[in-house]
Design an enzyme around this catalytic site. Sequence first.
Site, mmCIF file in Angstrom:
data_model
loop_
_atom_site.group_PDB
_atom_site.id
_atom_site.type_symbol
_atom_site.label_atom_id
_atom_site.label_comp_id
_atom_site.label_asym_id
_atom_site.label_seq_id
_atom_site.Cartn_x
_atom_site.Cartn_y
_atom_site.Cartn_z
ATOM 1 N N ARG A 113 0.670 5.650 7.621
ATOM 2 C CA ARG A 113 1.974 5.627 8.287
ATOM 3 C C ARG A 113 2.295 7.007 8.862
ATOM 4 N NH1 ARG A 113 5.147 3.916 3.491
ATOM 5 N NH2 ARG A 113 3.183 4.086 2.372
ATOM 6 N N HIS A 154 3.853 1.488 -5.228
ATOM 7 C CA HIS A 154 3.492 2.017 -3.912
ATOM 8 C C HIS A 154 3.572 0.872 -2.917
ATOM 9 C CE1 HIS A 154 1.219 3.879 -0.682
ATOM 10 N NE2 HIS A 154 1.254 5.018 -1.332
#
Lengths: 306, 264, 605
Positions: free
Chosen positions: C256, C236
């Site tokens: 994000r 990740h």
Amino acid sequence: MNQPSATTATLPQGSGFGATMRKDNWWIGPIGIAALLLSFLIYSTWAAFQGAYYWVPGTNYLSPFYSPEIWGHSPHAFILGQPGFWQSWMPPFSAALLILGLPAGFRLTCYYYRKAYYRSIWLDPVACAVGEPRKSYWGENALPLILWNVHRYFLYAAIVFVFLLGYDGIIAHMFPVNADGTSFTNVQYLATGAENPAFDKTKPVEAHHHVFGMSLVSLVLILNPLLLAGYTFGCHSLRHIVGGRKDCFAGGSGCGTDLHFKAWSFVSFLNRNHATWAMLSLVVVGLADVLVRLVAMGKISDFRFF
Amino acid sequence: MSTAVGDAAPHQRTFKVWRGDKTGGKMVDYTAEITPGMVVLDAIHQIQATQASDLACRWNCKAGKCGSCSAEINGKPRLMCLTRMEALPEGDVTVQPMKAFPNIRDLVTDVSWNYTVNKKITKFTPANPGTRFVAEDGTFRMQQRDVERTQEMRKCIECFLCQDTCHVIRDHEKHEVFSGPRFFARAASLEMHPVDVADREPFLKNEGGIGFCNITKCCTEVCPEHITITDNAIIPLKERIADRYYDPVTMLWRWVTGADKKDG
Amino acid sequence: MEIQTFEHDVLVIGAGGAGMRAAIEAADAGCSVGLVCKSLLGKAHTVMAEGGIAASLGNVDDRDGWKVHFADTMRGGQYVNNWRMAELHAKEAPTRVRELEQWGAVFDRTKDGKILQRNFGGHRYPRLAHVGDRTGLEIIRTLQDHSVHKSQIAVYMECCITKLIKDGERVVGAFGYYREKGRFVLFKAKSVIIATGGLGRAFEVTSNSWEYTGDGYSLAYNAGAELLDMEFIQFHPTGMVWPPSVRGILVTEGVRGEGGVLRNKDGKRFMFDDIPENYRNQTAKDPEEGWRYTQGDKTAMRPPELLTRDHVARCINREVKAGRGSPHGGVFLDIAWIKERVPNAREHIKKKLPSMYHQFMELGGLDITTTAMEVGPTTHYTMGGVRVDGDTQMSCVPGLFAAGEAGAGLHGANRLGGNSLSDLLVFGKRAGEHAAKYAKEQKHGWIDEAEVKASMEWALHFMDAPKGDENPYKVQQDLQKMMQAQVGIVRKEDEMRTALEEITKLKARAVAVQAPANREYNPGWHTCMDLSNLLIVSEALTKCAIERKESRGAQFREDYQEKSKEFGNCNMIIKKGIDGQMQLRREPVTPLTDELKAIIDEQAK
């Protein structure tokens, strides 16, 4: 069912009163709160029994402990004098005794004050993860504390009080004067409750008019209902009544409306700091009585600004 | 509010850790090397890896999301993974298991009682399709503002610290007659769900023993998820129960209107 | 030594999302179900999933549908996926999500009261149903509260399975121990579902909890099942890097998705520098367009921060290696900047990302509404796993099923964010359904007492008769460090060859580990036993990674930086040989049907 038995005796946390592994000064909070609550309780009880120095001739100052004054000796009284049902074996008549039960009951059954005195006075628990003095416990599941469920009825009275004291706060800024602008003091009774020897029936018994003014005392008397409003309108019961009892706010059957949601949100906003409102309003209502009393006794001036 | 973690030099701290089980045990001293940003769980792991490989402790996510590493640090119920060393005062650090549950070994306690209580709460029971909030296809139509109270309670990670700190369980051992804050929060999340039609008020008043709660708010103080358990779950439920069982006016109103079911 | 024995129609190993969903399905089919979990019920790693659950409900953008979701999943997986699983997943995810709502999950809502969906990396339209940033917790709690009322499900908490028992070819039971008391337990079952999650604990920096020791892969492998594409480990891109003790803990992609941007130490948004060709026409031209996308503008394309995880992780890795990283070896992830665009940004961030705010405040003493976070890649997810039939989730061993992260095929070479939670539900349900069906056709098998006795003696010897005095924690740490360094984000043949040699050495050390003689809740002893699982999966993934001489999805080879046609058409299969040695073979990817191929071509336009 996996029912844990009492197995805690071997753990180092212990179980006696005050037993804890906490390293912080956990006792400061409860001692502080207890000191505040007890000193207020003692002072307010004493003040309520006085029946004197709760108003100031020549002004519209009235101690919040004595408002509304149903029977009494000040010009604020609805009925001048003392009620006929007051018996000789009773303590000397005081207007506060007739009404003080309602705000006292509101605070006594308040969810915040319950926490405060269960912790700091009843010590159950005195602080989180600290041992308690008594093993037996019924909580609010049995008499007498189950009666605290009546909180909402005291709330209804408290809302009335907010407006009564608000009125008092406003008129505290209206100073009674004679036609020539001098202070109007021709009243039947003195602040002590005794007959006014200088009372002159031939002169006007009502003020000619009122002038707007401001003093430290008048400001405290208007601050008091504002804080009381912040406290009363943040009440947990009110939060429930105005909308919390609903599961939805979409309108229609069973649901609250947008108005319910807004009311609930407003009460919730005040409720977030309910403890602060509760304590501030407590201190200021006491302060208001102290100031009125001292001014009435002539110990201090009312610090009149204009 | 904590401050940002700097690059301070490593130093030694002494930990007093409970070693034992329900038959007995003692606090044992260990030393761990503390580096910046370290939490108590790191120290316990370090002790496990270097000094006592059989030191029992529960943990999973190490990020305050699973609620496994509950313990009492310096006497306060907390998650070990969220207790930063910088936040603790100078001196020894005591680490003990939760007091309200039987000790299994070292820092591990038997929390199975909580799972038993959970089963007693009537599960989520949605209204039928075609009713308010439920479309014909069974999907829900609920406004965000109507579900936020439920969502707050659903943040619970079941660390059971609230159960541990609650004096009704911890000191008065009312396990048999009292569900505890965790399950009042769960019941509140269901009772306030716009679509749920089950009625848990009789349970809360009777078997759930919500009347034992004297709202002293320790549950709210220890909640690592910052759920306002007392003000937003327990007191609203107490008020609903007052409506139903203690307030003569609302009781009469319910009787007259035939509304013996809950609102909404 | 007494061994407790329980009989169930279906035994589910693992009580995360997949395991619980499988148990519910099997119980609803009328089976008696044993649900075994290594931790307490409700603590499974599923709770860490933050961003949401991918399902083409089309609530926010009605252009979405299963075909788009299918094409996104295949492209993300670089076309080595099991296409049948990708198809079923895309088709069934919406039903599974709606079903959760029926069971009490409370997702965030759209203005018209439906389930709200958010943008996420690799997904063309807003697709992730979510609850703030704690969606995994919501799913676990919903399944838990739904299943506790089912009397057919017996839950065995803090119980760890060490061996599957076979009767001939068929799996007929499982042997294990209770962590709490150290007692042994034998489960007789007509079918067994493995839902044990992944293997993140083989690496030093990981978002995974201690449980993630690859137990399921190792159990299945030892029982003769095949493991598929073990080289595809997802790193990740955004894990915490500071302070050291929280290194690896996940920072959700949702940051994000809500407008958070990645910057290097010079303040440059480096993600705009490197946009892969096959994503170029779906990526924002400039920061302005990217911002509009995160705010729900349907005409805008996604910012490059929301490209697939493997790509973002490599870009971060590149910045750090080039000396443009943050002070503690990561890059900056900034959400605080949105105060330039959003009124009352502080409250907005706290509302949208409550757990992240909380996590950084509590663990890092950092306020994400005012300060940029430092993030870097962390081992997150295993795309590979037990090879299963796409429809039934049964492995090549009769009676042995796998679902969720333990199963393999759906995600191909790389998983899209949000596809794991839907994977759990879709294939958990299918595994439960087919395991129940299988169980109903079978009788309980014969359990070899000698095998059980041997398993018990093996477990006990670490305490009673250790073959050495190695510290199990030390061996585990050495393995993690080695894997991180040699088989991490960027891989090279010679390093991985060294890794294989190291694994051989570590195996020898793992034989010699010992634990204090104490049966009750002894984590040292448990680690001794977990080690053998970790070593098997480490070997399997290293072997696959060496064999795949290309860079594809999550696998990046410094020595073979391009995709190759040859490997793009094959899967890696690991199986235990008759001699007990690990065997690896390549198998061609099953070709897509014409119909699905047409869908992919259509969506690629």
